[in-house]
Design a protein around this motif. Structure first.
Motif, mmCIF file in Angstrom:
data_model
loop_
_atom_site.group_PDB
_atom_site.id
_atom_site.type_symbol
_atom_site.label_atom_id
_atom_site.label_comp_id
_atom_site.label_asym_id
_atom_site.label_seq_id
_atom_site.Cartn_x
_atom_site.Cartn_y
_atom_site.Cartn_z
ATOM 1 N N GLU A 264 0.627 -0.934 0.252
ATOM 2 C CA GLU A 264 -0.023 0.964 0.127
ATOM 3 C C GLU A 264 1.258 1.389 -0.053
ATOM 4 N N GLU A 265 2.195 1.669 0.652
ATOM 5 C CA GLU A 265 2.703 2.548 1.131
ATOM 6 C C GLU A 265 3.466 2.521 -0.530
ATOM 7 N N LYS A 266 3.925 1.583 -1.494
ATOM 8 C CA LYS A 266 4.143 1.920 -2.897
ATOM 9 C C LYS A 266 2.850 2.662 -3.978
ATOM 10 N N ILE A 267 2.046 2.436 -3.646
ATOM 11 C CA ILE A 267 0.974 2.881 -4.245
ATOM 12 C C ILE A 267 0.484 4.505 -4.262
ATOM 13 N N LYS A 268 0.612 5.088 -5.405
ATOM 14 C CA LYS A 268 0.786 6.287 -5.417
ATOM 15 C C LYS A 268 -0.631 7.437 -6.267
ATOM 16 N N LEU A 269 -0.414 7.865 -5.882
ATOM 17 C CA LEU A 269 -2.049 8.488 -6.746
ATOM 18 C C LEU A 269 -1.500 9.385 -7.878
ATOM 19 N N SER A 270 -0.270 9.845 -8.467
ATOM 20 C CA SER A 270 0.283 9.662 -9.543
ATOM 21 C C SER A 270 -0.064 8.722 -10.565
ATOM 22 N N PHE A 271 0.017 7.246 -10.528
ATOM 23 C CA PHE A 271 0.330 6.656 -11.527
ATOM 24 C C PHE A 271 -1.310 6.252 -11.848
ATOM 25 N N LEU A 272 -2.171 6.685 -10.393
ATOM 26 C CA LEU A 272 -4.097 7.235 -11.365
ATOM 27 C C LEU A 272 -4.675 7.729 -11.630
ATOM 28 N N LYS A 273 -3.689 9.467 -11.751
ATOM 29 C CA LYS A 273 -3.670 10.275 -12.597
ATOM 30 C C LYS A 273 -3.619 10.061 -14.281
ATOM 31 N N LYS A 274 -2.008 9.741 -13.951
ATOM 32 C CA LYS A 274 -1.798 8.731 -15.463
ATOM 33 C C LYS A 274 -2.423 8.491 -16.338
ATOM 34 N N PHE A 275 -3.100 7.528 -15.596
ATOM 35 C CA PHE A 275 -4.280 6.295 -16.186
ATOM 36 C C PHE A 275 -5.368 6.831 -16.257
ATOM 37 N N PHE A 276 -5.681 8.171 -15.598
ATOM 38 C CA PHE A 276 -7.190 8.809 -15.399
ATOM 39 C C PHE A 276 -6.764 9.632 -17.390
ATOM 40 N N PHE A 277 -5.664 10.055 -17.696
ATOM 41 C CA PHE A 277 -5.549 11.221 -18.319
ATOM 42 C C PHE A 277 -5.486 10.148 -19.793
ATOM 43 N N ILE A 278 -4.806 9.047 -19.670
ATOM 44 C CA ILE A 278 -4.333 8.493 -20.658
ATOM 45 C C ILE A 278 -5.855 7.933 -21.350
ATOM 46 N N SER A 279 -6.529 7.740 -20.424
ATOM 47 C CA SER A 279 -8.212 6.728 -20.976
ATOM 48 C C SER A 279 -8.798 7.690 -21.469
ATOM 49 N N ILE A 280 -8.760 8.812 -21.035
ATOM 50 C CA ILE A 280 -9.862 10.590 -21.107
ATOM 51 C C ILE A 280 -9.299 10.311 -22.631
ATOM 52 N N GLY A 339 -11.652 3.196 -23.230
ATOM 53 C CA GLY A 339 -11.608 4.373 -22.828
ATOM 54 C C GLY A 339 -12.520 5.116 -21.655
ATOM 55 N N PHE A 340 -13.055 5.199 -22.514
ATOM 56 C CA PHE A 340 -14.422 5.045 -21.082
ATOM 57 C C PHE A 340 -14.372 4.383 -20.237
ATOM 58 N N SER A 341 -14.493 2.843 -20.051
ATOM 59 C CA SER A 341 -14.251 1.595 -18.963
ATOM 60 C C SER A 341 -13.510 2.114 -18.238
ATOM 61 N N LEU A 342 -12.031 2.721 -18.850
ATOM 62 C CA LEU A 342 -10.723 2.300 -18.224
ATOM 63 C C LEU A 342 -11.100 3.785 -17.428
ATOM 64 N N CYS A 343 -11.581 4.629 -18.072
ATOM 65 C CA CYS A 343 -11.873 6.265 -17.085
ATOM 66 C C CYS A 343 -12.661 5.736 -15.859
ATOM 67 N N LEU A 344 -13.592 4.825 -15.695
ATOM 68 C CA LEU A 344 -14.636 4.402 -15.099
ATOM 69 C C LEU A 344 -14.184 3.932 -13.796
ATOM 70 N N ILE A 345 -12.968 2.859 -14.296
ATOM 71 C CA ILE A 345 -12.571 1.969 -13.063
ATOM 72 C C ILE A 345 -11.626 3.497 -12.719
ATOM 73 N N SER A 346 -10.938 3.727 -12.999
ATOM 74 C CA SER A 346 -10.015 5.496 -12.642
ATOM 75 C C SER A 346 -10.663 5.931 -11.332
ATOM 76 N N VAL A 347 -12.144 6.535 -12.220
ATOM 77 C CA VAL A 347 -12.585 7.852 -10.941
ATOM 78 C C VAL A 347 -13.022 6.566 -10.212
ATOM 79 N N MET A 348 -13.362 5.593 -9.982
ATOM 80 C CA MET A 348 -13.702 5.087 -8.824
ATOM 81 C C MET A 348 -12.761 4.498 -7.500
ATOM 82 N N PHE A 349 -11.708 4.164 -8.683
ATOM 83 C CA PHE A 349 -10.702 3.320 -7.162
ATOM 84 C C PHE A 349 -10.418 5.510 -6.350
ATOM 85 N N ARG A 350 -10.242 6.007 -7.070
ATOM 86 C CA ARG A 350 -10.158 7.806 -6.519
ATOM 87 C C ARG A 350 -10.618 7.982 -6.071
#
Length: 415
Positions: A264-280, A339-350
């Motif tokens: 858990e300590e290695k999981i960063k919000l920055s990855f989720l942001k990158k994942f979100f912008f790529i999916s968008i 892209g929509f599905s990946l965006c939904l996943i990243s938003v829900m995890f956030r």
């Protein structure tokens, strides 16, 4: 220590199943042709529904991606407890093969489009049904088949990548899976070309010997060799969600699963942001391409052809030049939906996991999450909604006649 449970995955798996049931009922009971025929007279809300619902109906890839995330987390946990790469690969191949077997059994006999499903479509006159699905329909290729093949392929790929403790290097694994996702997309036209050369017109042409699409063989007519050939052509180029290009979506889910499988300590919000912008970016590029193709078809072939194309947005192989789609439609269709599905996943995890709201969220979503615990059972037994379709249509007009919105809504009540 890998987190024991991600409630977001349970929820998204459940919501995928819930949406599947709702959208299947709507598509199988609603009189869409009548609505489209008087499109200029419909209220704006109904017009928007005719735009949104087909798109939502194309989100079967969401369940595939969620399955890939869960599958990757499971593999990483097995490695963390000491399993080796050979055990991982064997387990994945066996699991995927069993799921594939039951998916074929469902499509041909046990499922809502199999022999049992045919009974529920002819409750008014059982003699009018055709009950030969066991002879040919096991070769129909659906989302469950895609998931099964991706479990096998991902298991083999991951097993080869993680030898010598390499599973402890998530950044390296993510780079490889990103490359494989791009390659899956790049090789898609080649796979389709090869399929067409092996069986001309695959999968839409009609086989004169059987009277069915060349995607299928018929026991007693088609040779064993041709059955084997079609078995392997399904994942390459079937009508609905073939492995090419949907293996790329599975690899995207694997990337997400690899990252969140870390401590858990290695999981960063920055990855989720990158994942979100790529999916968008995928979604925006894809949806622009989708509507560009629809407008081009309207311009070249007329309004009906354009509307028909959009209504087929969930059928991946339909978006090809053979069906009059001019500009790499399949790629835009893939990017928009996934892209929509990946965006939904990243938003829900956030919203849930990264805010530490998992337990609270779990308590308020039990009904939906429980649907995700038995997804194949629910998928297989969808024939029950045809019982309600039979009752509602009998009361309103005549048995199995397409219904107005009021009848479709009544058919949805049993959920």
């Amino acid at each position: 220590m890998i987190k024991k449970r991600f409630f977001t995955i349970d929820f998204l798996r459940g919501i995928s199943i819930f949406l599947m049931i709702v959208l299947h009922i709507i598509s199988d009971t609603l009189d869409i042709d009548s609505l489209v025929a008087k499109l200029d007279q419909l209220p704006l809300f109904q017009v928007l529904l005719l735009v949104i619902l087909p798109f939502l109906g194309g989100l079967a890839g969401l369940f595939l991606i969620i399955s890939a995330i869960g599958n990757m987390i499971s593999m990483q946990r097995q490695l963390a407890r000491g399993d080796n790469w050979k055990q991982i690969m064997l387990r994945q191949v066996i699991t995927g093969s069993l799921l594939l077997f039951f998916a074929m059994l469902s499509e041909s006999i046990l499922g809502y489009h199999g022999t049992i499903g045919e009974v529920f479509l002819h409750l008014n006159n059982l003699k009018a049904g055709t009950y030969d699905q066991a002879l040919w329909r096991f070769l129909f290729f659906e989302t469950v088949h895609t998931i099964a093949w991706c479990i096998i392929i991902n298991g083999i790929v991951h097993a080869l990548l993680i030898r010598n403790e390499k599973w402890r290097k998530p950044s390296t694994l993510i780079i490889f899976y990103s490359l494989f996702a791009v390659l899956a997309l790049a090789f898609t036209p080649l796979m389709w070309f090869i399929s067409d050369k092996l069986v001309p017109g695959y999968p839409y042409a009609i086989d004169p010997a059987t009277g069915k699409n060349v995607e299928f063989g018929v026991i007693g007519i088609t040779s064993f060799g041709q059955f084997v050939l079609r078995f392997f052509l399904g994942p390459l180029a079937a009508m609905w969600e073939p492995v090419f290009p949907y293996l790329a979506a599975s690899f995207a889910g694997s990337i997400f699963g690899i990252y969140i499988s870390q401590k858990e300590e290695k999981i960063k919000l920055s990855f989720l942001k990158k994942f979100f912008f790529i999916s968008i970016a995928m979604f925006v590029i894809g949806i622009i391409g989708v509507f560009l193709n629809v407008f081009l078809v309207i311009n070249n072939q007329g309004m009906d052809a354009g509307l028909n194309l959009y209504l087929h947005i969930s059928e991946h192989r339909y978006w090809t030049t053979e069906n009059g789609v001019p500009v790499v439609g399949w790629l835009f269709q893939f990017l928009s939906l996934n892209g929509f599905s990946l965006c939904l996943i990243s938003v829900m995890f956030r919203i849930v996991e990264f805010r530490g709201k998992g337990a609270i969220f779990a308590n308020h979503t039990k009904f939906i999450r429980r649907l995700g615990f038995i997804p194949f059972t629910i998928y297989n037994m969808q024939y029950f909604y045809n019982l309600f379709y039979f009752i509602v249509s009998l009361v309103m007009t005549d048995t199995y006649v397409r219904l107005p919105w009021s009848g479709t809504i009544l058919s949805l009540i049993h959920i």
